[in-house]
Design a protein around this motif. Structure first.
Motif, mmCIF file in Angstrom:
data_model
loop_
_atom_site.group_PDB
_atom_site.id
_atom_site.type_symbol
_atom_site.label_atom_id
_atom_site.label_comp_id
_atom_site.label_asym_id
_atom_site.label_seq_id
_atom_site.Cartn_x
_atom_site.Cartn_y
_atom_site.Cartn_z
ATOM 1 N N VAL A 132 2.542 3.681 -5.479
ATOM 2 C CA VAL A 132 3.521 3.229 -4.490
ATOM 3 C C VAL A 132 2.948 3.499 -3.111
ATOM 4 N N TYR A 133 3.150 2.549 -2.193
ATOM 5 C CA TYR A 133 2.850 2.872 -0.798
ATOM 6 C C TYR A 133 3.950 2.345 0.106
ATOM 7 N N VAL A 134 4.114 3.044 1.241
ATOM 8 C CA VAL A 134 5.063 2.650 2.278
ATOM 9 C C VAL A 134 4.261 2.498 3.562
ATOM 10 N N HIS A 135 4.275 1.287 4.114
ATOM 11 C CA HIS A 135 3.580 1.010 5.370
ATOM 12 C C HIS A 135 4.597 0.667 6.452
ATOM 13 N N ASP A 136 4.357 1.189 7.644
ATOM 14 C CA ASP A 136 5.197 0.894 8.803
ATOM 15 C C ASP A 136 4.384 0.002 9.738
ATOM 16 N N ARG A 137 4.861 -1.206 9.975
ATOM 17 C CA ARG A 137 4.163 -2.162 10.846
ATOM 18 C C ARG A 137 4.986 -2.504 12.089
ATOM 19 N N ARG A 138 5.953 -1.663 12.412
ATOM 20 C CA ARG A 138 6.815 -1.975 13.553
ATOM 21 C C ARG A 138 6.070 -1.993 14.875
ATOM 22 N N GLU A 139 4.998 -1.264 14.978
ATOM 23 C CA GLU A 139 4.246 -1.216 16.236
ATOM 24 C C GLU A 139 3.102 -2.233 16.260
ATOM 25 N N GLY A 140 3.019 -3.079 15.229
ATOM 26 C CA GLY A 140 1.973 -4.096 15.189
ATOM 27 C C GLY A 140 0.773 -3.719 14.337
ATOM 28 N N GLU A 141 0.509 -2.451 14.199
ATOM 29 C CA GLU A 141 -0.591 -1.963 13.354
ATOM 30 C C GLU A 141 0.007 -1.333 12.105
ATOM 31 N N ARG A 142 -0.731 -1.375 11.025
ATOM 32 C CA ARG A 142 -0.258 -0.773 9.780
ATOM 33 C C ARG A 142 -0.475 0.734 9.810
ATOM 34 N N ALA A 143 0.605 1.470 9.638
ATOM 35 C CA ALA A 143 0.539 2.926 9.550
ATOM 36 C C ALA A 143 1.082 3.325 8.179
ATOM 37 N N THR A 144 0.308 4.127 7.455
ATOM 38 C CA THR A 144 0.747 4.571 6.140
ATOM 39 C C THR A 144 1.723 5.723 6.306
ATOM 40 N N VAL A 145 2.943 5.527 5.816
ATOM 41 C CA VAL A 145 3.981 6.552 5.866
ATOM 42 C C VAL A 145 3.848 7.458 4.652
ATOM 43 N N ALA A 146 3.629 6.845 3.488
ATOM 44 C CA ALA A 146 3.464 7.597 2.246
ATOM 45 C C ALA A 146 2.678 6.745 1.258
ATOM 46 N N GLU A 147 1.909 7.417 0.421
ATOM 47 C CA GLU A 147 1.163 6.724 -0.627
ATOM 48 C C GLU A 147 0.996 7.645 -1.825
ATOM 49 N N ARG A 148 1.330 7.130 -3.000
ATOM 50 C CA ARG A 148 1.117 7.858 -4.242
ATOM 51 C C ARG A 148 0.353 6.936 -5.173
ATOM 52 N N PRO A 149 -0.961 7.186 -5.325
ATOM 53 C CA PRO A 149 -1.747 6.325 -6.201
ATOM 54 C C PRO A 149 -1.389 6.522 -7.669
ATOM 55 N N ALA A 150 -1.728 5.546 -8.464
ATOM 56 C CA ALA A 150 -1.491 5.612 -9.904
ATOM 57 C C ALA A 150 -2.382 6.674 -10.532
ATOM 58 N N ALA A 151 -1.894 7.248 -11.625
ATOM 59 C CA ALA A 151 -2.668 8.222 -12.402
ATOM 60 C C ALA A 151 -3.562 7.465 -13.386
ATOM 61 N N PRO A 152 -4.637 8.096 -13.857
ATOM 62 C CA PRO A 152 -5.489 7.438 -14.856
ATOM 63 C C PRO A 152 -4.715 7.138 -16.139
ATOM 64 N N LEU A 153 -5.084 6.054 -16.781
ATOM 65 C CA LEU A 153 -4.511 5.721 -18.086
ATOM 66 C C LEU A 153 -5.126 6.637 -19.130
ATOM 67 N N ASP A 154 -4.304 7.133 -20.085
ATOM 68 C CA ASP A 154 -4.888 7.933 -21.163
ATOM 69 C C ASP A 154 -5.460 6.988 -22.231
ATOM 70 N N ARG A 155 -6.129 7.543 -23.215
ATOM 71 C CA ARG A 155 -6.835 6.683 -24.179
ATOM 72 C C ARG A 155 -5.888 5.801 -24.981
ATOM 73 N N HIS A 156 -4.683 6.274 -25.261
ATOM 74 C CA HIS A 156 -3.712 5.470 -26.004
ATOM 75 C C HIS A 156 -3.194 4.313 -25.145
ATOM 76 N N GLU A 157 -2.956 4.598 -23.866
ATOM 77 C CA GLU A 157 -2.523 3.547 -22.947
ATOM 78 C C GLU A 157 -3.623 2.506 -22.772
ATOM 79 N N LEU A 158 -4.882 2.980 -22.680
ATOM 80 C CA LEU A 158 -6.014 2.047 -22.592
ATOM 81 C C LEU A 158 -6.098 1.168 -23.835
ATOM 82 N N ASP A 159 -5.955 1.776 -25.018
ATOM 83 C CA ASP A 159 -5.981 0.999 -26.260
ATOM 84 C C ASP A 159 -4.877 -0.058 -26.266
ATOM 85 N N ASP A 160 -3.676 0.334 -25.860
ATOM 86 C CA ASP A 160 -2.566 -0.623 -25.814
ATOM 87 C C ASP A 160 -2.848 -1.746 -24.813
ATOM 88 N N LEU A 161 -3.410 -1.390 -23.661
ATOM 89 C CA LEU A 161 -3.737 -2.400 -22.659
ATOM 90 C C LEU A 161 -4.812 -3.352 -23.187
#
Length: 178
Positions: free
Chosen positions: A86-115
């Motif tokens: 998830v990310y939250v960007h604030d562009r009210r001032e014209g430039e992109r400012a990152t307010v918050a960002e939570r990157p995805a976690a790695p997939l485990d081997r079972h999730e990879l197999d399912d994918l």
């Protein structure tokens, strides 16, 4: 294949014409994002029927699925314990400012197999399979991308199937060679 769907939240200045711009509430946009979903949207805008295979989990995954389906994107969702980014960007001032960002976690081997299984089934039905990159890259092990291309490059029977190193949206019509 959308290996890393993101929930994107963007805050922008109001486009309403209030007398005092500081009094106008900001606009807040919430969208499903990430390369796989963007490629699917582009393929559909060119007339193709796209199917997005990817991991969806956690609160962000629930919201992503609902938003993507509301846009008419066909999903083959794989359960994912780590949760989508998830990310939250604030562009009210014209430039992109990152307010918050939570990157995805790695997939485990079972999730990879399912994918892998989900993408393989959908890819065999498709005329074109598109593999998009992972952001962040650590969500998939390094060995994944070459394996995908090797699988796509060796179809069981002669066909127009191609593989591009970019996870898969599936198209049913050759009109959109992603």
């Amino acid at each position: 294949m959308a290996t890393t769907p993101w929930l994107t939240v963007t805050i922008e200045a109001s486009t309403t014409h209030a007398q005092d711009a500081s009094e106008a509430p900001p606009e807040v946009h919430v969208h499903p994002g990430g390369q796989g979903l963007w490629v699917a949207r582009m393929a559909e805008s060119l007339g193709a029927d796209a199917v997005v295979c990817g991991p969806f989990g956690g609160e962000a995954g629930i919201a992503l699925r609902a938003l993507a389906e509301a846009e008419g994107i066909e999903l083959r969702a794989v359960a994912y314990g780590g949760g989508n980014g998830v990310y939250v960007h604030d562009r009210r001032e014209g430039e992109r400012a990152t307010v918050a960002e939570r990157p995805a976690a790695p997939l485990d081997r079972h999730e990879l197999d399912d994918l892998y299984g989900t993408v393989l089934v959908e890819g065999l039905e498709a005329e074109v399979t598109v593999l998009t990159g992972a952001d962040p890259a650590h969500v998939l092990p390094r060995r994944c991308s070459p394996a995908w291309c090797a699988t796509c490059a060796r179809p069981a029977a002669p066909s127009s199937r191609t593989c591009r190193a970019t996870p898969p949206a599936r198209t049913r019509r050759p009109a959109a060679a992603c």
